[in-house]
Design a protein around this motif. Structure first.
Motif, PDB file in Angstrom:
ATOM      1  N   ASP A 180       0.837  -1.199   0.000  1.00 20.81           N
ATOM      2  CA  ASP A 180       0.000   0.000   0.000  1.00 20.81           C
ATOM      3  C   ASP A 180       0.874   1.251   0.000  1.00 20.81           C
ATOM      4  OD1 ASP A 180       0.990  -0.245   2.581  1.00 20.81           O
ATOM      5  OD2 ASP A 180      -0.944   0.053   3.587  1.00 20.81           O
ATOM      6  N   PHE A 181       2.104   1.124  -0.464  1.00 17.55           N
ATOM      7  CA  PHE A 181       3.069   2.222  -0.386  1.00 17.55           C
ATOM      8  C   PHE A 181       2.881   3.286  -1.465  1.00 17.55           C
ATOM      9  CE2 PHE A 181       6.414  -0.968   1.425  1.00 17.55           C
ATOM     10  CZ  PHE A 181       5.704  -1.030   2.608  1.00 17.55           C
ATOM     11  N   GLY A 182       2.269   2.929  -2.595  1.00 18.41           N
ATOM     12  CA  GLY A 182       2.256   3.833  -3.732  1.00 18.41           C
ATOM     13  C   GLY A 182       3.642   3.946  -4.341  1.00 18.41           C
ATOM     14  N   LEU A 183       3.768   4.822  -5.348  1.00 14.23           N
ATOM     15  CA  LEU A 183       5.041   4.977  -6.043  1.00 14.23           C
ATOM     16  C   LEU A 183       5.549   6.415  -6.001  1.00 14.23           C
ATOM     17  CD1 LEU A 183       4.326   2.738  -9.161  1.00 14.23           C
ATOM     18  CD2 LEU A 183       5.770   2.164  -7.195  1.00 14.23           C
ATOM     19  N   SER A 184       5.035   7.190  -5.052  1.00 18.46           N
ATOM     20  CA  SER A 184       5.412   8.602  -5.007  1.00 18.46           C
ATOM     21  C   SER A 184       6.660   8.867  -4.182  1.00 18.46           C
ATOM     22  CB  SER A 184       4.250   9.438  -4.458  1.00 18.46           C
ATOM     23  OG  SER A 184       3.896   9.009  -3.160  1.00 18.46           O
ATOM     24  N   ASP A 185       7.189   7.828  -3.498  1.00 18.91           N
ATOM     25  CA  ASP A 185       8.458   8.000  -2.793  1.00 18.91           C
ATOM     26  C   ASP A 185       9.356   6.802  -3.082  1.00 18.91           C
ATOM     27  OD1 ASP A 185       7.614   5.897  -1.187  1.00 18.91           O
ATOM     28  OD2 ASP A 185       7.275   7.115   0.595  1.00 18.91           O
ATOM     29  N   GLY A 186      10.380   6.604  -2.290  1.00 22.40           N
ATOM     30  CA  GLY A 186      11.381   5.588  -2.603  1.00 22.40           C
ATOM     31  C   GLY A 186      11.187   4.240  -1.950  1.00 22.40           C
ATOM     32  N   ALA A 187      10.038   4.010  -1.289  1.00 24.26           N
ATOM     33  CA  ALA A 187       9.865   2.778  -0.518  1.00 24.26           C
ATOM     34  C   ALA A 187       9.938   1.526  -1.395  1.00 24.26           C
ATOM     35  CB  ALA A 187       8.540   2.821   0.243  1.00 24.26           C
ATOM     36  N   VAL A 188       9.191   1.515  -2.490  1.00 26.73           N
ATOM     37  CA  VAL A 188       9.186   0.329  -3.353  1.00 26.73           C
ATOM     38  C   VAL A 188      10.551   0.151  -4.005  1.00 26.73           C
ATOM     39  CG1 VAL A 188       8.196  -0.680  -5.442  1.00 26.73           C
ATOM     40  CG2 VAL A 188       6.706   0.413  -3.748  1.00 26.73           C
ATOM     41  N   SER A 189      11.160   1.238  -4.417  1.00 25.53           N
ATOM     42  CA  SER A 189      12.489   1.151  -5.015  1.00 25.53           C
ATOM     43  C   SER A 189      13.492   0.561  -4.035  1.00 25.53           C
ATOM     44  CB  SER A 189      12.946   2.539  -5.466  1.00 25.53           C
ATOM     45  OG  SER A 189      14.225   2.481  -6.060  1.00 25.53           O
ATOM     46  N   ALA A 190      13.383   0.926  -2.763  1.00 29.07           N
ATOM     47  CA  ALA A 190      14.278   0.370  -1.756  1.00 29.07           C
ATOM     48  C   ALA A 190      14.098  -1.140  -1.637  1.00 29.07           C
ATOM     49  CB  ALA A 190      14.028   1.038  -0.405  1.00 29.07           C
ATOM     50  N   MET A 191      12.857  -1.606  -1.749  1.00 26.95           N
ATOM     51  CA  MET A 191      12.602  -3.052  -1.694  1.00 26.95           C
ATOM     52  C   MET A 191      13.246  -3.758  -2.886  1.00 26.95           C
ATOM     53  SD  MET A 191       8.652  -3.083  -0.320  1.00 26.95           S
ATOM     54  CE  MET A 191       8.494  -4.877  -0.320  1.00 26.95           C
ATOM     55  N   TYR A 192      13.108  -3.163  -4.070  1.00 33.44           N
ATOM     56  CA  TYR A 192      13.792  -3.713  -5.243  1.00 33.44           C
ATOM     57  C   TYR A 192      15.297  -3.808  -4.990  1.00 33.44           C
ATOM     58  CZ  TYR A 192      10.276  -3.877  -9.010  1.00 33.44           C
ATOM     59  OH  TYR A 192       9.226  -4.207  -9.830  1.00 33.44           O
ATOM     60  N   GLY A 193      15.861  -2.735  -4.447  1.00 32.65           N
ATOM     61  CA  GLY A 193      17.298  -2.701  -4.215  1.00 32.65           C
ATOM     62  C   GLY A 193      17.770  -3.767  -3.262  1.00 32.65           C
ATOM     63  N   VAL A 194      17.006  -3.992  -2.195  1.00 30.14           N
ATOM     64  CA  VAL A 194      17.372  -5.033  -1.229  1.00 30.14           C
ATOM     65  C   VAL A 194      17.365  -6.399  -1.903  1.00 30.14           C
ATOM     66  CG1 VAL A 194      16.581  -6.275   0.814  1.00 30.14           C
ATOM     67  CG2 VAL A 194      16.679  -3.780   0.840  1.00 30.14           C
ATOM     68  N   ALA A 195      16.307  -6.683  -2.669  1.00 29.51           N
ATOM     69  CA  ALA A 195      16.217  -7.984  -3.337  1.00 29.51           C
ATOM     70  C   ALA A 195      17.383  -8.203  -4.296  1.00 29.51           C
ATOM     71  CB  ALA A 195      14.889  -8.104  -4.076  1.00 29.51           C
ATOM     72  N   LEU A 196      17.718  -7.179  -5.067  1.00 33.66           N
ATOM     73  CA  LEU A 196      18.793  -7.317  -6.048  1.00 33.66           C
ATOM     74  C   LEU A 196      20.173  -7.334  -5.394  1.00 33.66           C
ATOM     75  CD1 LEU A 196      17.366  -5.039  -8.862  1.00 33.66           C
ATOM     76  CD2 LEU A 196      17.426  -7.538  -8.799  1.00 33.66           C
ATOM     77  N   SER A 197      20.285  -6.763  -4.201  1.00 28.18           N
ATOM     78  CA  SER A 197      21.556  -6.861  -3.487  1.00 28.18           C
ATOM     79  C   SER A 197      21.785  -8.275  -2.966  1.00 28.18           C
ATOM     80  CB  SER A 197      21.598  -5.859  -2.327  1.00 28.18           C
ATOM     81  OG  SER A 197      20.721  -6.239  -1.286  1.00 28.18           O
ATOM     82  N   VAL A 198      20.698  -9.003  -2.720  1.00 31.95           N
ATOM     83  CA  VAL A 198      20.804 -10.412  -2.340  1.00 31.95           C
ATOM     84  C   VAL A 198      21.208 -11.250  -3.548  1.00 31.95           C
ATOM     85  CG1 VAL A 198      19.500 -12.442  -1.568  1.00 31.95           C
ATOM     86  CG2 VAL A 198      19.179 -10.235  -0.425  1.00 31.95           C
ATOM     87  N   ASP A 199      20.572 -10.988  -4.690  1.00 31.74           N
ATOM     88  CA  ASP A 199      20.858 -11.737  -5.912  1.00 31.74           C
ATOM     89  C   ASP A 199      20.496 -10.865  -7.110  1.00 31.74           C
ATOM     90  OD1 ASP A 199      20.996 -13.414  -8.095  1.00 31.74           O
ATOM     91  OD2 ASP A 199      19.981 -15.088  -7.130  1.00 31.74           O
ATOM     92  N   PRO A 200      21.478 -10.343  -7.834  1.00 38.44           N
ATOM     93  CA  PRO A 200      21.193  -9.428  -8.944  1.00 38.44           C
ATOM     94  C   PRO A 200      20.500 -10.083 -10.128  1.00 38.44           C
ATOM     95  CG  PRO A 200      23.535  -9.950  -8.856  1.00 38.44           C
ATOM     96  CD  PRO A 200      22.928 -10.515  -7.611  1.00 38.44           C
ATOM     97  N   TRP A 201      20.371 -11.410 -10.108  1.00 37.02           N
ATOM     98  CA  TRP A 201      19.729 -12.104 -11.220  1.00 37.02           C
ATOM     99  C   TRP A 201      18.271 -12.438 -10.937  1.00 37.02           C
ATOM    100  CZ3 TRP A 201      22.355 -11.570 -15.426  1.00 37.02           C
ATOM    101  CH2 TRP A 201      23.748 -11.467 -15.358  1.00 37.02           C
ATOM    102  N   LEU A 202      17.766 -12.023  -9.801  1.00 40.74           N
ATOM    103  CA  LEU A 202      16.353 -12.258  -9.510  1.00 40.74           C
ATOM    104  C   LEU A 202      15.468 -11.475 -10.478  1.00 40.74           C
ATOM    105  CD1 LEU A 202      16.280 -12.083  -5.606  1.00 40.74           C
ATOM    106  CD2 LEU A 202      15.818 -14.096  -7.023  1.00 40.74           C
ATOM    107  N   ARG A 203      14.293 -12.033 -10.779  1.00 37.08           N
ATOM    108  CA  ARG A 203      13.300 -11.336 -11.598  1.00 37.08           C
ATOM    109  C   ARG A 203      12.186 -10.872 -10.668  1.00 37.08           C
ATOM    110  NH1 ARG A 203      11.265 -14.376 -16.632  1.00 37.08           N
ATOM    111  NH2 ARG A 203      10.914 -12.241 -17.342  1.00 37.08           N
ATOM    112  N   ILE A 204      11.971  -9.556 -10.621  1.00 38.53           N
ATOM    113  CA  ILE A 204      11.025  -8.951  -9.685  1.00 38.53           C
ATOM    114  C   ILE A 204       9.906  -8.272 -10.469  1.00 38.53           C
ATOM    115  CG2 ILE A 204      10.777  -7.420  -7.698  1.00 38.53           C
ATOM    116  CD1 ILE A 204      13.845  -7.554  -7.409  1.00 38.53           C
TER     117      ILE A 204
END
Length: 283
Positions: free
Chosen positions: A10-34
């Motif tokens: 329920d975060f919306g896309l008007s700030d960096g919350a969702v982007s931060a989640m993407y970043g965490v996932a890709l820092s674990v494994d850059p080959w993940l498909r999100i």
């Protein structure tokens, strides 16, 4: 083999919350498909989060990992869990009712409590307000990439102890030929009403395409709408601006206005108190 990760918040896309989640996932494994399910769940609306998962999960491959973060209880003693569904998929979420429709429709075969001592983003400090980033997507990424197994998530939780929201039941009064149910949710963009009434109930009570039904909508026993509406196969079978009944994408009965918003036109909302009934009539 890496699994897909699908995010809902329920975060919306008007700030960096969702982007931060993407970043965490890709820092674990850059080959993940999100992928994104939606980030437009109304704030704190656990019911809609549950319904949107139900609307979506069966169309994704086995082993997909869903992350659903609608979490008004963040920072409290509510549990964080990962469940394995009857479709052989995983859902990472707070245990606050988000799994209601999944358990009812597809079943949950196993649940585990996220053990944060091992499954929390390193150096995330003492923050307890962004578990979506620090716990949920981090755990999902480790699970999807094979760094941890489902058993490594944490201790097992009885499926029967999961928190569930109440689900309204449909009712058929055969003598009066009336089917009663709830308005579960809106097809938000178009303003269509999606009910909890399965198409099969129309079939069982002899309702056919082309039939007219008396439709009654009430909220807390206060009548808000009562009119005759035709049951049609597609929107093309009705006139512009005309109300219609149809079978939606979940094989349930929907109510719409052709190229208009039924919800806005009649100020209809959703929830336990929003009842709808259909009675077949001869015209």
């Amino acid at each position: 083999m890496r699994k897909h990760i699908i995010l809902q918040t329920d975060f919306g896309l008007s700030d960096g919350a969702v982007s931060a989640m993407y970043g965490v996932a890709l820092s674990v494994d850059p080959w993940l498909r999100i992928f994104d399910l939606t980030h437009d769940i109304p704030p704190f609306n656990i019911w809609e989060a549950s319904y949107r998962l139900y609307q979506t999960v069966e169309y994704w491959p086995e082993d997909s990992v869903f992350v659903s973060v609608v979490d008004p209880g963040v920072g409290t003693d509510r549990l964080s869990v990962v469940v394995k569904t009857g479709l052989n998929q995983y859902i990472v979420t707070p245990d606050n009712g988000t799994l209601t429709h999944i358990k009812d429709k597809f079943g949950i075969v196993e649940a585990r409590i996220i053990e944060e001592e091992f499954n929390r983003l390193p150096n995330s400090g003492e923050s307890y307000t962004f578990h979506g980033r620090d716990v949920y997507v981090y755990t999902a990424a480790r699970l999807a990439s094979g760094i941890i197994s489902f058993e490594d998530v944490g201790p097992e939780l009885s499926v029967e102890n999961l928190t569930l929201l109440p689900l309204a039941k449909t009712e058929v009064k055969e003598k009066e030929k009336v089917i009663t149910g709830n308005i579960d949710i809106l097809d938000v963009r178009f303003g269509n009403l999606w009910t909890n009434i399965e198409r099969e109930l129309f079939v069982e009570t002899g309702v056919l395409y082309g039939d007219f039904l008396e439709v009654t909508i009430e909220n807390n026993k206060r009548h808000l709408y009562k009119n005759m509406i035709k049951f049609v196969r597609s929107f093309a079978d009705s006139r512009l601006g005309e109300a219609l009944l149809f079978v939606n994408s979940l094989d349930k009965i929907g109510v719409a206005i052709n190229q208009g918003s039924f919800a806005k036109a009649y100020h209809i909302e959703t929830g336990d108190n929003w009842k709808i009934s259909f009675r077949k009539v001869d015209v």
